[in-house]
Write an enzyme that holds these catalytic residues in place. Sequence first.
Site, PDB file in Angstrom:
ATOM      1  N   GLU A  57       4.564   0.919   5.972  1.00  0.00           N
ATOM      2  CA  GLU A  57       4.748   0.531   7.182  1.00  0.00           C
ATOM      3  C   GLU A  57       4.045  -0.955   7.346  1.00  0.00           C
ATOM      4  OE1 GLU A  57       6.425   1.496  10.010  1.00  0.00           O
ATOM      5  OE2 GLU A  57       7.146   3.561   8.962  1.00  0.00           O
TER       6      GLU A  57
ATOM      7  N   CYS B   3       0.705  -4.929  14.546  1.00  0.00           N
ATOM      8  CA  CYS B   3       2.053  -5.313  13.675  1.00  0.00           C
ATOM      9  C   CYS B   3       3.222  -5.586  14.524  1.00  0.00           C
ATOM     10  CB  CYS B   3       2.286  -4.181  12.700  1.00  0.00           C
ATOM     11  SG  CYS B   3       2.518  -2.412  13.807  1.00  0.00           S
TER      12      CYS B   3
HETATM   13  P1  NAD Z   1      -4.125  -4.415   4.415  1.00  0.00           P
HETATM   14  O1  NAD Z   1      -2.870  -4.739   3.643  1.00  0.00           O
HETATM   15  O2  NAD Z   1      -5.190  -5.836   3.905  1.00  0.00           O
HETATM   16  O3  NAD Z   1      -4.840  -3.226   4.189  1.00  0.00           O
HETATM   17  C1  NAD Z   1      -4.404  -2.005   4.568  1.00  0.00           C
HETATM   18  C2  NAD Z   1      -5.082  -0.767   3.815  1.00  0.00           C
HETATM   19  O4  NAD Z   1      -4.471  -1.133   2.316  1.00  0.00           O
HETATM   20  C3  NAD Z   1      -6.380  -0.872   3.633  1.00  0.00           C
HETATM   21  O5  NAD Z   1      -7.130   0.551   3.589  1.00  0.00           O
HETATM   22  C4  NAD Z   1      -6.976  -1.329   2.269  1.00  0.00           C
HETATM   23  O6  NAD Z   1      -8.132  -1.077   1.791  1.00  0.00           O
HETATM   24  C5  NAD Z   1      -5.712  -0.899   1.529  1.00  0.00           C
HETATM   25  N1  NAD Z   1      -5.560  -1.861   0.281  1.00  0.00           N
HETATM   26  C6  NAD Z   1      -5.606  -3.246   0.246  1.00  0.00           C
HETATM   27  N2  NAD Z   1      -5.005  -3.465  -1.157  1.00  0.00           N
HETATM   28  C7  NAD Z   1      -4.716  -2.324  -1.738  1.00  0.00           C
HETATM   29  C8  NAD Z   1      -4.333  -1.971  -3.023  1.00  0.00           C
HETATM   30  N3  NAD Z   1      -3.940  -3.163  -3.942  1.00  0.00           N
HETATM   31  N4  NAD Z   1      -4.075  -0.936  -3.344  1.00  0.00           N
HETATM   32  C9  NAD Z   1      -4.220   0.202  -2.559  1.00  0.00           C
HETATM   33  N5  NAD Z   1      -4.681   0.000  -1.315  1.00  0.00           N
HETATM   34  C10 NAD Z   1      -5.116  -1.264  -0.881  1.00  0.00           C
HETATM   35  O7  NAD Z   1      -3.786  -4.772   5.838  1.00  0.00           O
HETATM   36  P2  NAD Z   1      -5.097  -4.707   7.178  1.00  0.00           P
HETATM   37  O8  NAD Z   1      -5.563  -6.210   7.169  1.00  0.00           O
HETATM   38  O9  NAD Z   1      -5.939  -3.626   7.065  1.00  0.00           O
HETATM   39  O10 NAD Z   1      -4.052  -4.566   8.340  1.00  0.00           O
HETATM   40  C11 NAD Z   1      -3.142  -5.423   8.921  1.00  0.00           C
HETATM   41  C12 NAD Z   1      -1.812  -5.362   8.373  1.00  0.00           C
HETATM   42  O11 NAD Z   1      -1.131  -4.036   8.632  1.00  0.00           O
HETATM   43  C13 NAD Z   1      -0.809  -6.269   9.060  1.00  0.00           C
HETATM   44  O12 NAD Z   1       0.063  -6.940   8.197  1.00  0.00           O
HETATM   45  C14 NAD Z   1      -0.253  -5.440   9.955  1.00  0.00           C
HETATM   46  O13 NAD Z   1       0.996  -6.058  10.504  1.00  0.00           O
HETATM   47  C15 NAD Z   1      -0.089  -4.359   9.283  1.00  0.00           C
HETATM   48  N6  NAD Z   1       0.204  -2.914  10.005  1.00  0.00           N
HETATM   49  C16 NAD Z   1       1.581  -2.539  10.317  1.00  0.00           C
HETATM   50  C17 NAD Z   1       1.852  -1.431  10.958  1.00  0.00           C
HETATM   51  C18 NAD Z   1       3.135  -0.661  11.132  1.00  0.00           C
HETATM   52  O14 NAD Z   1       3.122   0.487  11.474  1.00  0.00           O
HETATM   53  N7  NAD Z   1       4.078  -1.412  10.616  1.00  0.00           N
HETATM   54  C19 NAD Z   1       0.707  -0.948  11.588  1.00  0.00           C
HETATM   55  C20 NAD Z   1      -0.608  -1.419  11.721  1.00  0.00           C
HETATM   56  C21 NAD Z   1      -0.704  -2.550  10.948  1.00  0.00           C
END
Ligand code: NAD
Length: 499
Positions: free
Chosen positions: A265, A301
Amino acid sequence: MQQAPTLDSNRRRLAELTRRPWRMLVGGAMVDARGGERYTTTSPADGQPLAEVPFAQKADVEAAVQAAERAYPTWRDTPLSQRVAVLRRFIAVLEQNEADLALLDAADLGSPFSSMRSDVHLACELLDYICNAAGEVKGQNLPGSGGNWHITKREPYGVVGRIIPFNHPLMFAASKIGAPLVMGNTVVLKVPDQTPLSPLYMGELIREVFPPGVINVISGDGRTTGDALVRHPRIKRIALTGSVETGRLIQRAAAEVMVKHVSLELGGKNPMVVFPDADIDKAVEGAARGMNFHWSQGQSCGSTTRLFLHEDIHDDFVQRLKKRVERIVIGNPLDPATEMGCVVSKAQYDKASRYIALGLEQGATCLTGGRPPEGAEFAQGYFLRPTVFTAVRNDMRIAKEEIFGPVLSVLKWSDEDAVVREANHVEYGLTAAVWTRDIHKAFRTIDRLEAGFTWINGSSSHFKGVPFGGYKNSGVDNEEGIEELYSYTQLKTVNIILS
Ligand code: NAD
């Protein structure tokens, strides 16, 4: 009778809550990282440290996975009705601790206390839906061949790795473990780096609700902790809510280890298209609410961050929108009267500020916002006003890239085919909104917009049991509906040879 919380009472309660030793839930026990690694989470409202939390390393991820593996056979064989009953106790614990969980989110994330209370309610509603829907996930009896029986059944995967983003810490931590658990999987939940407090506290609160090891809650970063979970060779099912960049990294890392079911997501740059015949008062409100300024300072998002206004209504619309967003009360996230808080971190503040500068450089007009609010109370925190750019062209970076902050781009349109092309001209496809009183225009436009979750005369809202998910780079699979429950099962076919 309980007193309504105030800024002062919230400050006092937060001080009590954050004094606890912050630990992870692994195998039914509250534990530190084995090597004692920790990191500090800070308040985005004043930059001050809030708490030190464990930083799980590879060995800690291994311990959590092993605990989940040990718990799996018994949990899988527990009757569905009993698993649902456990989830219902989980909901009750969330409800009882709603104010504390919301307070931790307000402090750690910077979103208003009042909207974080709604997040706890939302999590409970989503879990309630999951409890009600669980019995609907069934196999089939198929007419495969004469004389024999062919049936399908749904089985859990085993241990599921669940990774969540920073923007709705408790809501995601609670609601995103419901579907895998009710389907008989056990879970290792990796909480967000920037906002670990409410998910870790949730872990502490539910320690005795779930049998040991059924749910494990670990904190750390993406590169060490998240990556170790994704690459774990005995986790077949991984689910991420996060950015497109992380989604792609996870798909690649998972594929390097084995074939996994990875659901994603991801981000969005979502269009809201307003026709000249729309109810303008409602559409102005829809455009403001669609930005989720009040819920997450635009860090959502699904925010409709590209507002396409027909040229006949453009000038009047933007003036009304300016007035509407300038009324939003920015303040201390702990204050129950605050409508909009601050963004989560310096990194997020700098990113949004860079995009604001870029918008100006590329020739857009800043209608309102564009700088922090004035006042000593905002000086040390990451506060930004709701920012609206007009005269935005579709080739500008503020019109194409996800900012994940309180920045709205307004684009003027006159031709229906062209606006659909422009709306689709991004890598994302999460949400889209169309505003018109003409049902033909509404359906015609929705049909052509490349997005997974759409509104006609609406924005921002999610609805219980209604699936949410993205097209294009915004994701794989759907959540919040029955599809999410199915996605935590694998299909087994049984052929009973009688002839
Ligand atoms: P992010 O992708 O930086 O991090 C999300 C999670 O992934 C964190 O827990 C992080 O530690 C983990 N992560 C990061 N790199 C990783 C890796 N290499 N391997 C495994 N895990 C890893 O996102 P963020 O800054 O926390 O949140 C913002 C983003 O999330 C925005 O792009 C937003 O649109 C998206 N988002 C999407 C939805 C949806 O339902 N579509 C909902 C909320 C947020």
